[in-house]
Write a protein that holds these residues in place. Structure first.
Motif, mmCIF file in Angstrom:
data_model
loop_
_atom_site.group_PDB
_atom_site.id
_atom_site.type_symbol
_atom_site.label_atom_id
_atom_site.label_comp_id
_atom_site.label_asym_id
_atom_site.label_seq_id
_atom_site.Cartn_x
_atom_site.Cartn_y
_atom_site.Cartn_z
ATOM 1 N N UNK A 339 0.806 -1.225 0.000
ATOM 2 C CA UNK A 339 0.000 0.000 0.000
ATOM 3 C C UNK A 339 0.842 1.280 0.000
ATOM 4 N N UNK A 340 2.177 1.150 -0.033
ATOM 5 C CA UNK A 340 3.014 2.353 0.034
ATOM 6 C C UNK A 340 4.229 2.225 -0.886
ATOM 7 N N UNK A 341 4.768 3.399 -1.263
ATOM 8 C CA UNK A 341 5.982 3.409 -2.082
ATOM 9 C C UNK A 341 6.648 4.789 -1.965
ATOM 10 N N UNK A 342 7.929 4.846 -2.362
ATOM 11 C CA UNK A 342 8.666 6.104 -2.381
ATOM 12 C C UNK A 342 8.722 6.640 -3.814
ATOM 13 N N UNK A 343 8.820 7.958 -3.927
ATOM 14 C CA UNK A 343 9.099 8.610 -5.215
ATOM 15 C C UNK A 343 10.371 9.434 -5.047
ATOM 16 N N UNK A 344 11.387 9.128 -5.860
ATOM 17 C CA UNK A 344 12.673 9.819 -5.781
ATOM 18 C C UNK A 344 12.553 11.182 -6.464
ATOM 19 N N UNK A 345 12.916 12.243 -5.732
ATOM 20 C CA UNK A 345 12.885 13.607 -6.246
ATOM 21 C C UNK A 345 14.237 14.022 -6.824
ATOM 22 N N UNK A 346 14.251 15.141 -7.563
ATOM 23 C CA UNK A 346 15.499 15.666 -8.118
ATOM 24 C C UNK A 346 16.442 16.128 -7.011
ATOM 25 N N UNK A 347 15.883 16.512 -5.878
ATOM 26 C CA UNK A 347 16.703 16.967 -4.745
ATOM 27 C C UNK A 347 17.250 15.788 -3.945
ATOM 28 N N UNK A 348 17.073 14.583 -4.456
ATOM 29 C CA UNK A 348 17.510 13.347 -3.786
ATOM 30 C C UNK A 348 16.805 13.137 -2.442
ATOM 31 N N UNK A 349 15.575 13.582 -2.402
ATOM 32 C CA UNK A 349 14.704 13.271 -1.266
ATOM 33 C C UNK A 349 13.630 12.303 -1.752
ATOM 34 N N UNK A 350 12.834 11.832 -0.821
ATOM 35 C CA UNK A 350 11.847 10.817 -1.181
ATOM 36 C C UNK A 350 10.460 11.250 -0.688
ATOM 37 N N UNK A 351 9.493 11.217 -1.600
ATOM 38 C CA UNK A 351 8.101 11.452 -1.218
ATOM 39 C C UNK A 351 7.464 10.100 -0.894
ATOM 40 N N UNK A 352 6.823 10.029 0.255
ATOM 41 C CA UNK A 352 6.164 8.796 0.665
ATOM 42 C C UNK A 352 4.684 8.862 0.316
ATOM 43 N N UNK A 353 4.225 7.872 -0.432
ATOM 44 C CA UNK A 353 2.812 7.776 -0.804
ATOM 45 C C UNK A 353 2.209 6.535 -0.130
ATOM 46 N N UNK A 354 1.061 6.725 0.489
ATOM 47 C CA UNK A 354 0.315 5.623 1.117
ATOM 48 C C UNK A 354 -1.081 5.610 0.515
ATOM 49 N N UNK A 355 -1.446 4.454 -0.047
ATOM 50 C CA UNK A 355 -2.728 4.321 -0.735
ATOM 51 C C UNK A 355 -2.871 5.379 -1.831
ATOM 52 N N UNK A 356 -1.742 5.606 -2.550
ATOM 53 C CA UNK A 356 -1.674 6.543 -3.687
ATOM 54 C C UNK A 356 -1.856 7.997 -3.284
ATOM 55 N N UNK A 357 -1.754 8.295 -2.000
ATOM 56 C CA UNK A 357 -1.866 9.678 -1.531
ATOM 57 C C UNK A 357 -0.541 10.115 -0.926
ATOM 58 N N UNK A 358 -0.129 11.339 -1.242
ATOM 59 C CA UNK A 358 1.115 11.871 -0.695
ATOM 60 C C UNK A 358 0.987 12.012 0.822
ATOM 61 N N UNK A 366 13.454 4.715 5.302
ATOM 62 C CA UNK A 366 13.389 4.051 6.611
ATOM 63 C C UNK A 366 12.823 2.636 6.532
ATOM 64 N N UNK A 367 12.283 2.268 5.373
ATOM 65 C CA UNK A 367 11.787 0.906 5.190
ATOM 66 C C UNK A 367 12.221 0.426 3.823
ATOM 67 N N UNK A 368 13.238 -0.418 3.787
ATOM 68 C CA UNK A 368 13.826 -0.860 2.541
ATOM 69 C C UNK A 368 12.936 -1.800 1.728
ATOM 70 N N UNK A 369 11.847 -2.280 2.353
ATOM 71 C CA UNK A 369 10.946 -3.205 1.647
ATOM 72 C C UNK A 369 9.991 -2.458 0.707
ATOM 73 N N UNK A 370 9.864 -1.155 0.895
ATOM 74 C CA UNK A 370 8.955 -0.391 0.042
ATOM 75 C C UNK A 370 9.611 -0.115 -1.304
ATOM 76 N N UNK A 371 8.859 -0.206 -2.395
ATOM 77 C CA UNK A 371 9.433 0.074 -3.711
ATOM 78 C C UNK A 371 9.720 1.561 -3.893
ATOM 79 N N UNK A 372 10.717 1.870 -4.757
ATOM 80 C CA UNK A 372 11.117 3.252 -5.036
ATOM 81 C C UNK A 372 10.829 3.537 -6.515
ATOM 82 N N UNK A 373 10.063 4.606 -6.765
ATOM 83 C CA UNK A 373 9.745 5.019 -8.124
ATOM 84 C C UNK A 373 10.411 6.362 -8.415
ATOM 85 N N UNK A 374 10.637 6.644 -9.691
ATOM 86 C CA UNK A 374 11.195 7.942 -10.088
ATOM 87 C C UNK A 374 10.104 8.842 -10.599
ATOM 88 N N UNK A 375 10.335 10.146 -10.501
ATOM 89 C CA UNK A 375 9.347 11.121 -10.966
ATOM 90 C C UNK A 375 9.160 11.025 -12.501
#
Length: 375
Positions: A339-358, A366-375
């Motif tokens: 239900x959650x994933x990260x989005x990698x930003x240009x500033x090398x930070x990560x936006x956390x989305x839960x249930x497709x909501x920011x 902080x949780x390596x099991x979550x998938x990481x997506x790029x913008x």
């Protein structure tokens, strides 16, 4: 080295659960003919003594591992923390007050009964019969640490018993007792005294005063009383011939037939013959089956060591109530790879989305099991 200990509700619950389970286990042992062939009754008594001591130390150590419980303990804690009639007094506070009050009354009665019994016994007729005193002195002389024993008698005494930790008193009923029967009685009562069984009974009463509300304590009392008597019967008769064993049993049965309940038979005395026919039957059967006992010192040491280890293990963990406050839970959520994933930003930070909501932006995953997506 400083070790922090405390008495907490979870530690008390842990003590009750563990000791009650061990009581059941020991009852199974002493009622198993097979196990009693290999385990000495003295070993069983030591095991019961360890259980009693565990009751007296319901502590939670700082090194104990906390096991969170979300099912039962949180509900118990909520009930106990509830206020009574909108006052500052909680249900737990009331329970503790009632508990301490009843325990205090029990202690006072226990001490009062002890001294009341002693004073009553000292008013009884002292036995000055030279032959009886010589017989008692001869049997008493078998023990390395001889104590001065006072012999008394009274019409209200229906069965021989011994009383007192220091300066013990043996009370005899005013009935016809042969010299052989007297020797059995003295052997029996002095063996109880020198094996510190009176102290065990008093310790048992102290534990009962504290845990009077625990039904397993009364089961434990019955079992300890039974084992103490069986142990002494075995000790007294171990060097007797088969004929003498029969005479000892006849003495037990004869005293049991004539005895009535005596006001002086308190919890701090040990009587020669039981008032219950079932107890007497058990003692007779154990004596008759005694030749089947096999002495295995190593097995007894292992059994006792296992008991000590189990008791020690109960201090290594404690069940703790775990729940999230309602006002906190409304603003919390659970995340996982579904239900959650990260989005990698240009500033090398990560936006956390839960249930497709920011939800938030983080600088470290902080949780390596979550998938990481790029913008």
């Amino acid at each position: 080295m400083h070790i922090t200990v405390s008495i907490t509700l979870p530690a008390l619950i842990n003590t009750i659960l563990c000791t009650n389970i061990m009581i059941i286990a020991y009852i199974i042992v002493i009622n198993s003919k097979f196990l009693l062939r290999y385990i000495n009754l003295s070993t069983v008594i030591l095991g019961f003594l360890i259980i009693l001591l565990r009751f007296l130390f319901p502590y939670e150590f700082v090194f104990a591992k906390e096991i969170p419980d979300t099912m039962i303990l949180p509900h118990i804690r909520n009930i106990l923390d509830s206020q009574i009639m909108n006052s500052k007094v909680t249900l737990l506070g009331c329970i503790i007050f009632v508990w301490l009050t009843i325990s205090t009354v029990y202690f006072i009665k226990l001490v009062s009964d002890y001294f009341k019994t002693r004073n009553s016994l000292l008013k009884f007729d002292i036995i000055d019969d030279v032959e009886i005193k010589e017989l008692l002195s001869c049997i008493n002389g078998k023990y390395k640490k001889e104590s001065d024993i006072l012999l008394v008698t009274s019409p209200i005494i229906s069965t021989p018993f011994i009383f007192g930790i220091h300066n013990p008193i043996i009370a005899l009923p005013q009935i016809s007792i042969s010299k052989k029967e007297l020797s059995f009685i003295f052997e029996h009562e002095l063996c109880h005294y020198y094996k510190k069984h009176l102290q065990i009974k008093i310790l048992l009463e102290v534990v009962t005063a504290i845990y009077f509300w625990n039904p397993f304590i009364y089961i434990l009392k019955k079992q300890i009383d039974k084992v103490l008597e069986l142990c002494i019967d075995a000790k007294v008769t171990e060097e007797l011939s088969e004929i003498e064993k029969i005479e000892y049993l006849e003495c037990l049965v004869r005293i049991a037939k004539i005895q009535q309940t005596s006001m002086l038979i308190q919890n701090c005395t040990i009587a020669f013959s039981p008032t219950s026919s079932l107890k007497l039957t058990k003692r007779v059967k154990m004596l008759l089956d005694s030749p089947n006992h096999v002495n295995y010192p190593l097995f007894n040491k292992l059994f006792l060591s296992f008991t000590i280890v189990l008791i020690a293990v109960t201090y290594l963990f404690v069940y703790e109530p775990y729940s999230i406050r309602k006002d906190y839970s409304e603003n919390t959520f659970t995340i996982n790879k579904d239900n959650a994933y990260y989005v990698l930003n240009k500033e090398h930070t990560y936006d956390l989305y839960v249930n497709s909501k920011y939800t938030s932006t983080v600088t470290v995953i902080f949780d390596s099991t979550l998938p990481v997506k790029e913008e």
